[in-house]
Structures are given as C-alpha cells and as structure tokens.
Design an enzyme around this catalytic site. Structure first.
Site, PDB file in Angstrom:
ATOM      1  N   CYS A 143       0.713  -1.281  -0.066  1.00  0.00           N
ATOM      2  CA  CYS A 143       0.118   0.013   0.193  1.00  0.00           C
ATOM      3  C   CYS A 143       0.812   1.182   0.050  1.00  0.00           C
ATOM      4  CB  CYS A 143      -1.032   0.015   1.078  1.00  0.00           C
ATOM      5  SG  CYS A 143      -0.068  -0.106   2.724  1.00  0.00           S
TER       6      CYS A 143
ATOM      7  N   HIS B  12      -1.584   7.312   3.014  1.00  0.00           N
ATOM      8  CA  HIS B  12      -0.222   7.432   3.068  1.00  0.00           C
ATOM      9  C   HIS B  12       0.488   8.564   2.284  1.00  0.00           C
ATOM     10  CE1 HIS B  12      -0.372   3.650   5.224  1.00  0.00           C
ATOM     11  NE2 HIS B  12       0.044   2.997   4.299  1.00  0.00           N
TER      12      HIS B  12
END
Lengths: 371, 371, 371, 371
Positions: free
Chosen positions: A154, A248
């Site tokens: 990810c 993120h």
C-alpha cells in the site's frame, strides 16, 4: 451481462470489510461466499464482524453465513464461483491462494506473498495493466486453469501512480519518505500507547517491499511476456508511522536522466489516464491522479478520499508541491532542473488495498482473463 | 563567579517560558528583567503569562513585574544588564536587536532575522562554536560594543548535529524529510482542526531556511574570520507538520564523496563531543548525540527529552537506523556504500530554541566574548 | 534502617516498569527479584522489557535476571524476601497472591482481584490508611503469616481523594463521568484505530468497580476492625475512554445531606492531609490534593504529573472548578447550595497504580504491619 | 414549486461552508448571495474561502462573487431574497439579524444571540417545531414583516433530541457531562497545543447555555402562543473539550418523577419521529434518533455521520447504553428504576448547526411561515 460468482476470503477483518464496500452491489461480481477463521464459522456475518467501515453493514451481507476458509468449503457452498478476492493475512494466504488457482479460480489478492515471483503480476490497473499478460505464462508454467494477481504494497501504490507518467522523462533515482497511517498495520497493528503524540521511524520489511515492487510495477514485459524487466532506476525509501487513521502521504525527491520542464511534468501528471478510464470501469476514478497547486495540499485527512464518481471515492491519488530541487551557496540559489520534488497521497485501504484489487478484477474480466 | 545580569525580551510566550526554565537558578546569569508586549506591561509575570511549561512557574519569577520591550525600559530598570535573551517574534526582534547591540548588550536570540548576514554567527555550540570569532568582525563592522548571536532554525538544528561528525567523511548531498511537531509554529500556530488525524505537507519558508542555514552551520571561517565559507555540499528539504507536540523527527538520505565504513560512521556519531562538553557548561548534555541500535527508535515522544544531567533534558539529539542505502534489481540487492540513511530527532523548543541559546551564551561567556 | 528485600511480580509490563521507577533507589525497600512470564525467564531485564517509561532504564535493574513468577522461584533466589509488589494481570494474580501471603510475604498489589473481600484492605493511604487494621483479622481468618493489601481501581482513586475531605459535609449521592486515558487499559489495551479522533463510551466492568470501591474506600471500620462498613451514600458512574495517554479526568456532581458553604468546601479540599504527610513518607506528596481556581484547569496533560517533591511526581490529585450547582427558570437562576460540581484529575499509572502501592507499603512498614 | 431566493451571511467560515453543503442543489432554496467580512468582498468564493468540508467546493458556488455582509448589499444584488441563513459570529449577527427581519426577510440563524428572548423561537424541528407559532407574536411585538428563528447551542441539541421522547415519563432532573469536539469552537477556536493528548474541562459560557436552552426547547407554548413555559425539570451540565474533530458525545444521568420501564423507554427513543419525518422534508433523516444495543456505541468517529438518506448524513443523533441507575451496598445491588443513564451523540456542525437550520427553514416554509 450476467454477474460472475465471487468469494471473499478473510471477510471479517478490516481489509475484508473494505472489500465488501466495493463488492456490494457490484455490476460484474456477485458475492456468494464469505469466509473467516475458525472461531467465526457458522455465524452470520453480522455476528462475526465488528463493523468499522463508515456507513451501515449492507443488510443482505449481514445475514450471510460465514464459511471456513478452504477450497472445499467454498466449492461446496457455491460451485459456480469464478473469482476469489483475498483479504487474508500473508501466512494464511500463502497456503490458500495456490490451491484456489489450481481449483480454476481467478484470485485477486491483497496479501503480500508471491509478489516477487516472475510470473505473478502485481497490478495497478492504470500503471501496468498490461502486465496481466503474464497470466498466460503463469497458467502454462504452473498448469493452472485459474490464476493469481496481486495488489502491490500500500505504500508504493500512490508513489507508483505518480511516477508512471514521469517515466518518459527518464527516471534515474528516487528518494521516498513516507508518513503512513495506522490502518496500514491492520486494525490491531498499532497500539494507541505507541502512536499518540508520536512518530515511529520504522515499519518492519516495508522499505524492502517498496524498493523492490516499485521497480517491478514500472518495469516492462519482456518479449514473450513471461516476466517483467524491472525499471533500471533505483528507489530508496524511509518509512514512518504517524498518528493518522487513513492515507499514506509521501515526500518524493526525483532525479531524472536529464533536465525536465516543470510545466510538462505537471501536464503529464494531470493528464495521466489508463485503460480503466478508457473502459469506464465501475471502480475507476475519472482521473487517477489529481494535481493541486495549493502548497498546503495534499493533506492526509482532507484529500485521502479523493476520486469521483462516488463509487471511486479514495481511488484517486493526489499530487502537490511539484517543484524543482535547488542548491544554495553564499551567493545565491541554483535551480536543479534535472530534479523534482513532490508530495503524494493515496488512500492505503482503498487504492492501496481492496479498491485496487476490485479495479484489477474488473480490468481482467473486461480483457478476457477471467471466466 | 559573580553572575551577569540578564534580560529576557518576550518573556510571556511559549519560547519565553522555555527560556525561563533554563535561566531560573542559572549559575552564570541572573534574570533581572522580563519584557512583553504592551497589554502585559506593569503586570506581574504570574498575571501576564499563561504558564504551560511542565512544572510550576518559579515563585520569584512569578512576582517580577513585566516591562515594555524597549532598550530604555530595560536600561532604566536594570542599568547593569549585560546579556539579553530574545524570544520575540521575528518582526519585533528585527527592530530591537540592533538597538540592543548598539547599547552594548550581548544578544542571544531565537528570532529568525539576520541569520544570513555574513558577520552574524548562527551557533550550535558543539557544531560550530568557533564561529563566535565572527563577533570581532561584527563589532568592527558595525561599531558596536555589544553583539548579536543567533540560534539556527529549529528544524536544521538536529540535522546539523548529526551531520557535523559525518563531515570528515566527505558530505556531498543530503535529502531531508522532516516530521515536525506543532509547537514549532508557536503556541497558536497550528489549529487543532488543521492537524488532528492529518499531515500538512508544507511549512512556509521553512525549507529555504533549512537548506541555507545547514551550509552556514557546517561551513568554515575564512582566514580573517570575517565570514563563513558555506559548506560546498547541497541539501534538499521537504518539511511536514505531523500531530505531535514536541520533537522534530527527520529522515536523512546522505551521499558521501566516497565509500564509507558503517562502523566508522556510527563511531563518529557516538563519540561526537564539543567544547561545551570539555568545559562542562551548565546546560551541556554529557553527550550531544545519542546513537540507538533499536530500529524502532528514536521515537518522537519517547526520545525528545534525551539529555543528561537533568539540567540538559532535551539537549541531546538522538540518531538511529544508521544504515547503508541499497539498490535492487531482479537478480538481487546492491549495497551503496557511499550512501547512508538515518533518522534524527531533536527537541525543537529546547535544543532548537531556548536551551541552545543559553548554552551558546555560556560558551560565549567562558570564551571571553561577553562582559 | 536496613532495607527490606522486595520482589516485583510482573516486572516487564507497563505496570511493572512504573513500579521500578518508584522502587529504584527506594530508602525502605531493596528490589531483589523481578519476575515475568515464561517467555522472558532467564533473560536480563534489559532483554526482557521494552522500556517505555520516561528516562533511561536504571542500569543495575537492566542487568538483573528475570525469574519465573512463582513462590518457589522467588524464595530460592532471595530467601529473605519480605515484601512483594504485584503488577500481574488479574487472572495470574489471583493464583499467585494467596500463595505469597501463605508464604509469609506482605503483598501490595495493583491487580483487581479480591478487592471486595471483607478482610482485604483496599488502601489509598491518605484516604483510609486506618483500614490496614483489617490485616489483623485477615491473618486470623486465613491463618497467614503474610498479608494482602490492594490498590483500588485507577478510576476511583482520584475521586476518592477528592471526596474524602468532603465526607464531613454529609455526602448523599455522586454522579461521576470519567474521561480516561488509554494507558488505563494497559500497553496493548486500546488500538490506535479505536481511539484516534474518537471517544469510546464504555469500559468493561469499570463502572461496577468504581461504584463499589468508592463506598468501601470511604467506609469505616466496624468495632472489632474485622470489616468495613461501606459509606451509605451512592455513586453512579459513566466511564469513557478518550485519546489521552495518561491521566483520568472526572466530572463529579455531588449532592450533600444539607447546604454547604463553598469556601469551607474549598478549604477542606486544600487543607486535606493524611498520615503519609505527617510521617513524611518517601513517596508522599507534600499535598495529596491541589486546588486550582483557574477555570480551565485541571487539564489532563498539564496537571497529571502534579506532586512535589520529585519523588512524588504524579502522586497529587488536582481539583478545580469547584462550584455550586444551579437551576434555571424563565425568571432566573437558583443556586443549589446542597450540591457541588467539580473536576478531578489524577495520574492513573502513578497514583492509580504503582505509586499508590508503594506509598501504601511505606505506611504499612512504618506502622508495623510489615516485617 | 418555485425555489425561494436565499442569502447566506458569513459564507466563508467553517459554519458557512457547512451551510453550502446543505443548500447546494436544495429543492426549496436557491442560494443567490454569499457574504463575508470586508477583506473578502469582491473576490470569488473560490478565492475567499479555504475549503475544508469533505468533497469538492461546488463549481457554480466557487464562481459566485462574495458581497459585504449588509442588508443593502444583499438587497441590491438580489432584490427577491426571502430567506437568510446566518453563519456569522454572535457579535456581528446581533447587529445584522434585526435589520434583516425588519427588511422582511426570514432569518434562520446559527448565531448564539437572542435565544432567550421570549418571542424568538429556538427550534429543533422534531423536538419543538410547534414553537414556530411564536413567530406570530414576534411579528406583532416587533412590527416586522420578516422573522428570526434560532438554532440552539450545539451541545444541547443532541441531548434535547434524546430527552424529548422521555418527557412523557416525567423528567425531574438531568446531569449531563459532555465530551465535545474541537470544531465546536470554530476553525480557529482550539489550538493544537491546547488539545493534543489533553482534555480541557471548561468551555466559556457553555454550561449556562445548555442548562437554559434545554428547558426552553422542552417547554410548552402558553395559551396565546406568545412565549414558552420552560420545562420544570432542571439540568446540570459539566462541559469538556476532548481531542476529536466532530461530534459531541454526552453522558446523561436522568431522574424521573416515578419509576419507568426500561423497555418502554427504549421503545420511546426508537420510535421517536417528528413532523419533518411526516412531511418527508428534504434534510430530514428517516429516524431522528437511532438506538444501539452495542455497549461500545455510539462512538464519536463511527457514529457522528448517522442519518439516512445521504442528504441527511449527520442529522440523526445516536443513543446507546440505555440502562437503569443502580446503588450498591456491602450486601448487594439495588436497581434504581426511577433513574436512567444513557450516552448520546450528535454531529455538532450538522445537526448542531447548519443542517438543523436548513431543516427548520424547510419546516417553516412548508407550514406557511415563510414567503
């Protein structure tokens, strides 16, 4: 079009719940089977899953009975299953996915195992959807009627989306510093005592994954489409956990082979589109990359859900602060035109997990790899 | 030794309060005057300052009357003042510091102005204490009996401490990504609506400061000690705000002119000492840099207060995850021995502000620049 | 005075580490034995414990070898042990404490078990130190040469300290709403996904404990000191978890039997002292309760470490916003003079855990119950 | 139905932006005018407003020109304005609203001023929509062709929704402890230095507002509908700020005039509906109150957006942990059947602000008070 029957392995955890958000009411796939670990077998999904996705648990999903995570259990319950989504932890997935592929099922998996195997494609549909061609070699090599396709890690997902349109400018090296949300470690992965008012400067094995998968994702198929030639640049990552829930955010320092024009770089980012957009796949955002000129953006909380239409919320990455690098001396500042810095944000449990796997399955289906 | 009389300009804000922590009971300096903005003039310090430093407000400080921030007011109240600590915002400081130096006072300032003036030293005592020699030129040039010495920006402070012992290995370029605490913006600098569950990827003017000051801090005096030759490396920064209270954590990617030995690099970091340690200055930590081998450290909350003895709490920077950089290919991993990555943490309102200014004043006093 | 040999059961967890902070260098007790769960037996404490208390792990503690949590292991390693501090989880403590008391050891325990047993004292030294007299009955009843003394639940501790000096005014009923820190659930008790940007309105079994233990703590010994007559008031609690690290803040709505004078109430709070203060016990704060008139205090982060001298940091509770209750009508406001509202804060892992147990042991020792 | 022209005063702040979310594309109202403070006059809304509501700024709103906040400016720009929504700070609103009402406009205001004036209704449509009848007296008394209707304080809103269906059981007294989100203080109302890892136990003037407005909201119109007879119960509040972004969570301790049946209480909460639901108003949630049996709910982050359909996201309050109060003695537990404890959550910037004002305007329009 008749819907394909699908199973979701590992349906009760955070990753599984996110898959349900994308698969519930899906135009191509019909979720027929949910599996979980032993202690939940036989319960209804409502009983088995502590729901923490926003919005209510879909009513008909809530009433489904949770099965054991095994090929036999799935086959018995739904003999017509064609597609299997995997939200299992890596260890459990490792055993299970091979069996599924042998059983003739098309596996789209968010688990970390197998990503570096040469004949297993790791796909971000807009970035390297063509790597699905590896599936021919995969079936041949392994004598499978089914197949396995993986999500990347990810943390590299958003960065790879930003780097892909920059590849034509000649990527030489990238330094990446991440500020990752706690959900990246799973629901129980980070204790509050560890992260409130804190930054943790290390995530086990993350940097290796990021550094390797980046090169495979940006690489090119060889002549007979039996493997990917990794991109020849190198990428160095430093990965950090910060007190955010989802999203993120990453600072990228990019060195090119030669000088680049800043406006052209921005245009390339802004105009980036892929096959999912051409095919108008159900989970594809109108634009996979959004470019902002506000220096204070992207921000984790404000921009992680980017992506239109509603079905694609969280599927767009947002890029900002695209600027040249610069060097100072006593007597002034030099602009380094072969270097660009930028900020990139993507939603780790959507584009970095379930949403990307579902979009990949859509692409595979439309391109004839499934069914 | 008789104590020197000192004034603190801007005593009521967060920076001023931190100065009081370091100056209360100081063996060299006696705090005789506190100043603040108009609305607080004439009040006791207890009335004027909303105390948010840990521990109680010192009782005798609490009873002091707050004066106007002006040379006249200070002179009238304490004609024997020799040393002036400045915790004013940059704009106000700009007017005030020049006047103070003309008045014959020795100014140690945390305000951002004047740092790039060639004859004004910017000091981290362990890093470049010898730059105090600029004060001779400064007094000559400006016809002052007093002087001005500056703190560097709080974000470069910790990084410069980590880079100094690495300079002998041949620094070529550095990429720095910061994860900065909200206190760096002052008490009212970041709203909670802006930072809860969020990262802000931009801090106005911060990157320029970091990039320039690094080179001055690591530079060398020229022959006649009239200016600093900036270090010839270059440093590229990306600065980010994260939801932590105190402590700036930074990821550094360092390229050297040649290959380095990892153990030698670690030894250099671990053994780094400066004049403050030799002279056993009151606010000097036993070790300015602490090296940790735990990959999960330094962490912002757990390590920001590093530094012994008690008087030097928060004065040590902590370095960890010192490792080679590496490059991957399909067929394996290459260690890049001319590149090192590491994590650095320092306390932004202690080593990055008041504590560093007080330590600098101690050094200047002991080396005869003050008095 | 010769020091008594002591053992700490469950030394490696968060509670155990906090005990070490209080026992290291203690003038009465010498820590000779540390125990932990099987996987850590035989390791040094440094290897076994991931240290997250502020400051460094004490060097000589770090080198001690961790033993198994059993009476035999302790006895063999240190035959002269007299005092046992327990930082075990409740289940494990339940087995272990009875054995320790039979073995002749004096147990001071932070574990939840046994608190409602009539002959087992639950002690906050300033509140009900006299309940230690139950130990005579306890030894008689149970035929022990040792004894067991318990800490109360960490949520009632601060409230009981605030209520004790108010008891003479005639407590009738109390409504208590808590805002509890995550550390109250232990290091791994609350996941960050559960509490970032969130409040959890339930803590399993907490309200029952608070409601029962309050009455025992404020109760009086019966004639033959064989049991405590619970206080006849009633207390109703609603317990909530908020995103703070340490410090339980509580809003109390107190109804008295009759009207009270607000100034007398404040004076009673401010002047509250107990035997620990009279005896100047090592871990006793100068004042167990601090009263603030600043309406914005106490605040969790700013006030949780209250307590002087340094050894007693976190041992004082802080009370503020002491005000009458009031009722409104269209035509105005009525002050309800038989009702008081206030805010109370205490440090849950210090006064609510290790610090309180150590202070209790000091009191017991000085009063002749130990040894 | 033709849409009514509307103006939004104070359009650029956080409250104003939330109004835009509810008014953009509204079936009854057409937003023709946006006003802001001087420094933004003449800019486009895109230039004037730093957008921090989730989702994109609506494109056609972004292009509107921001006007001065004055009756003349509004009238000139849109002579047909009928409805005015107010998102101004209280001071500014105080001047402006009276003029608007005189000008014949129907004001729906989120500002705190005037709430206690007898002829000014404070409305939660499901709770006391009938209080709109005060508008007849208001116009008569004040000789207005327009009118003023107020939102209540955001902290009492959710509590009043939970208390309304309990009124038939005979409310006697309520203790309320709130855990309020930072957004309740406005975008710049709480600094991050104040609230990270902290609870602030005081919100200026909040408790008075809560305690008074509760009684007016639950009161009944007198015979000639010229004023509200406040509810004769009393409510005591303790208000606290916690580190959450949106959503005020409250613990309520309720004493009734007589014993109540727990199942009947729950049924009353669950079945609570009001005129907005009957009329199917555009911003009305299907159910204004949701009742949960999960003891760990409602949670601030997971439940603050409750409310269906999508247009009514955040408009439902969520009630949980509905349980009897209880008293303990040495010899056991007594259930107090005339007392109920519960947890209540509502979205402070939606149901507690813009959303409630828009719903009120919808009700007023449909009932003939507007136009």
């Amino acid at each position: 079009m008749e819907k394909l029957s699908a199973a979701l392995l590992g349906a009760t955890g955070m990753a599984g719940q996110q898959f349900i958000r994308f698969l519930d009411g899906h135009p191509y796939f019909e979720l027929k089977v949910l599996t979980a670990s032993c202690k939940n077998v036989g319960k209804t999904y409502r009983e088995a899953a502590k729901w923490f996705v926003e919005g209510e648990m879909p009513a008909h999903i809530a009433e489904m009975t949770v099965l054991e995570t095994s090929v036999d259990a799935v086959r018995q319950a739904a003999p017509d299953v064609k597609v299997v989504f995997v939200a299992l932890p890596s260890g459990k997935a490792k055993e299970c996915e091979l069996e599924c592929a042998q059983a003739g099922w098309h596996v789209f998996s968010d688990a970390g195992c197998f990503r570096l195997e040469p004949d297993i494609p790791v796909i971000i549909p807009e970035v390297n959807g063509d790597h699905l061609q590896l599936l021919h070699a995969q079936r041949r090599n392994r004598n499978w009627t089914g197949s396995i396709v993986k999500n990347p890690n990810c943390t590299i997902t958003g960065a790879a989306m930003a780097l892909k349109p920059l590849a034509p400018f000649g990527l030489k090296q990238v330094h990446l510093a991440s500020m990752q949300a706690v959900s990246g470690a799973g629901y129980d992965g980070v204790y509050s005592m560890q992260i409130l008012d804190n930054v943790i400067p290390y995530i086990a094995e993350e940097e290796e994954k990021v550094q390797q998968e980046a090169l495979k994702l940006l690489g090119e198929l060889n002549e007979d489409a039996s493997a990917v030639r990794w991109h020849p640049m190198w990428l160095s990552a430093s990965c950090h956990r910060v007190p955010t829930l989802y999203g993120h955010l990453e600072a990228l320092f990019i060195e090119f082979e030669r000088e680049v024009d800043l406006d052209e770089v921005k245009a390339a980012l802004k105009n980036f589109r892929g096959t999912p957009q051409e095919l108008k796949l159900p989970t594809a955002p109108y634009q996979p990359l959004l470019l902002t000129e506000d220096p204070f953006r992207p921000q984790t909380r404000l921009d992680r859900d980017a992506g239109e239409p509603d079905r694609a919320r969280g599927m767009a990455a947002v890029v900002g602060r695209v600027r040249y690098d610069e060097a100072f001396r006593e007597d002034g500042r030099t602009v380094l035109k072969n270097r660009i810095r930028l900020i990139n944000l993507s939603h780790n449990t959507v584009r970095g997990a379930s949403g990307n796997a579902v979009l990949t399955a859509e692409l595979a289906l439309r391109q004839g790899y499934v069914g």
